[in-house]
Design an enzyme around this catalytic site. Structure first.
Site, PDB file in Angstrom:
ATOM      1  N   GLN A  65       0.800  -1.217   0.000  1.00 57.32           N
ATOM      2  CA  GLN A  65       0.000   0.000   0.000  1.00 57.32           C
ATOM      3  C   GLN A  65       0.841   1.280   0.000  1.00 57.32           C
ATOM      4  O   GLN A  65       0.400   2.317  -0.508  1.00 57.32           O
ATOM      5  CB  GLN A  65      -0.936   0.018   1.199  1.00 57.32           C
ATOM      6  CG  GLN A  65      -0.243   0.084   2.539  1.00 57.32           C
ATOM      7  CD  GLN A  65      -1.232   0.049   3.689  1.00 57.32           C
ATOM      8  OE1 GLN A  65      -2.447  -0.117   3.478  1.00 57.32           O
ATOM      9  NE2 GLN A  65      -0.749   0.212   4.903  1.00 57.32           N
ATOM     10  N   TYR A 245      20.787  -1.842  21.921  1.00 54.85           N
ATOM     11  CA  TYR A 245      21.850  -2.563  21.222  1.00 54.85           C
ATOM     12  C   TYR A 245      22.270  -1.739  20.005  1.00 54.85           C
ATOM     13  O   TYR A 245      21.502  -0.929  19.488  1.00 54.85           O
ATOM     14  CB  TYR A 245      21.394  -3.964  20.798  1.00 54.85           C
ATOM     15  CG  TYR A 245      20.065  -4.039  20.091  1.00 54.85           C
ATOM     16  CD1 TYR A 245      19.930  -3.684  18.741  1.00 54.85           C
ATOM     17  CD2 TYR A 245      18.927  -4.480  20.762  1.00 54.85           C
ATOM     18  CE1 TYR A 245      18.706  -3.759  18.099  1.00 54.85           C
ATOM     19  CE2 TYR A 245      17.702  -4.561  20.123  1.00 54.85           C
ATOM     20  CZ  TYR A 245      17.595  -4.197  18.799  1.00 54.85           C
ATOM     21  OH  TYR A 245      16.381  -4.268  18.163  1.00 54.85           O
TER      22      TYR A 245
END
Length: 429
Positions: A65, A245
């Site tokens: 979309q 991280y």
């Protein structure tokens, strides 16, 4: 065929069975295209399905979309079970330029003072156990690497699916621009708000979990030094936890935090909060986390949605994949990995049963639904474990973490091989 479905009906089959959906779908007289396999959704699961189908010699078209193929800024952990499959696909070499191999994983820290409760040395041991490292990666880099192996024209952008008509041996997609497309197989890889899901099962909306996620990416030159280690660190505390991280080859630090949702009900990659709102959720936590959050700029924030596991996610020539089939909380870092596993198993089943797609889809479902249900339930349970208030139950949890070997205990997740699972499934009584 000029068929306009009545308001509130988006999915029907040739026998007149209809499923309700809040949409109005017009099937155009002339279809804009046909394909052996049509995939709705161009996220990681959708493009992975197209790529593994191509590897199996089957053509597919992805209908997305959005007007461009991209993932909004966020990182993810690429566990060994996913990394092995991506290496089979031939995309790991491209990813290694931007992925970060972890030396330390599942490093749990206490919320108030950063005391290390448990940690796992991944350097060497992860490869020895599971044949692959654990990596962290930006979602956009992963999507780009997989999409790069697809032939030009595989992904059609700006194509929003509004509904599905299920026939006896095919299905037809209706798009919001009034066009349509037919396919022998339709795969709904369109996320937790899946439109295709209504062709298979109950199309009721997902429920709010009562939790929300804050997300941010901090440039490495602004991130505190302790966050730049090649480590996946989880700070756990009352009603909250926070994970960080490195990603993008170490150029940035990914930050995601889970907190009570309050009145937040928006589930959107574009929804934001203020830094002050983010900080307020972690008042009283280790000062180092406060310093990290202050470098985050404007964080994203959206509600975490939940669905119960499905007992069935295929119907005729239509099936579901990834979050459309089995949305799960991010607490096991397995959402993308499970979509990739789905893609591999689905491609194998279709390749081995090309003349009976519906039967192939039922086999795919039977091979995957037990595993993904277990992961959904396990990840849901982690919310309670991670968010315990200080007290006897929290102290028992911390002792359990200290005594555990999470890398070995996760063998049921990381050692999974689709080919072995398929062979065992075929011989199961």
């Amino acid at each position: 065929m000029n068929q306009t479905l009545p308001p509130g009906i988006a999915v029907a089959n040739d026998r007149g069975v209809a499923r309700r959906k809040d949409a109005r779908v017009t099937m155009a007289a002339s279809s804009v295209g046909t394909a052996r396999v049509a995939i709705v959704g161009g996220g990681i699961g959708g493009v992975a399905a197209a790529a593994f189908l191509q590897l199996a010699g089957l053509s597919a078209v992805v209908y997305e979309q959005a007007t461009e193929l991209r993932e909004v800024g966020a990182g993810l952990v690429l566990a060994p079970n996913a990394a092995r499959l991506l290496r089979r696909l031939g995309v790991m070499d491209k990813l290694l330029g931007c992925a970060v191999p972890l030396d330390v994983g599942w490093e749990f820290r206490r919320w108030a003072d950063g005391q290390v409760l448990s940690w796992e040395d991944l350097a060497g041991s992860c490869e020895q156990l599971y044949g692959e490292r654990t990596y962290t990666v930006h979602r956009a880099d992963l999507l780009s690497a997989i999409a790069a192996v697809l032939p030009a024209g595989t992904v059609q952008l700006g194509r929003r699916c509004a509904g599905v008509l299920v026939h006896d041996d095919s299905a037809e997609l209706g798009f919001t621009d009034g066009t349509s497309a037919e396919a022998e197989v339709v795969i709904g890889a369109d996320g937790v708000h899946s439109t295709v899901r209504g062709a298979v099962t109950d199309s009721s909306p997902p429920r709010y979990s009562g939790m929300c996620a804050f997300r941010a990416i901090v440039p490495a030159d602004r991130a505190p030094e302790f966050t730049r280690r090649r480590a996946q660190t989880l700070w756990i505390g009352p009603e909250h936890h926070l994970v960080h991280y490195p990603i993008s080859g170490g150029a940035a630090v990914n930050l995601v935090a889970i907190a009570p949702a309050g009145d937040v009900t928006v589930e959107s990659w574009s929804a934001t909060a203020t830094m002050e709102e983010f900080l307020a959720e972690f008042t009283g936590w280790d000062q180092r986390l406060q310093d990290l959050i202050r470098q985050a700029g404007t964080p994203g924030r959206w509600a975490l949605l939940d669905r119960d596991p499905l007992w069935c996610w295929s119907r005729g020539s239509v099936t579901l994949l990834g979050d459309a089939a089995h949305p799960m909380f991010p607490f096991l870092a397995q959402g993308a990995a499970q979509a990739i596993e789905d893609a591999v198993v689905l491609a194998r089943c279709l390749e081995e049963d090309t003349k009976a797609p519906a039967r192939a889809l039922r086999r795919y479902e039977s091979l995957r639904i037990g595993r993904t249900t277990r992961l959904q339930e396990f990840s849901r349970a982690r919310a309670h474990v991670n968010h315990l208030p200080d007290g006897p139950e929290q102290e028992a949890r911390d002792r359990s973490l200290a005594a555990a070997d999470p890398l070995a205990a996760s063998a049921w997740i990381y050692a999974y091989d689709p080919d072995t699972a398929a062979a065992e499934g075929e011989h199961r009584p």
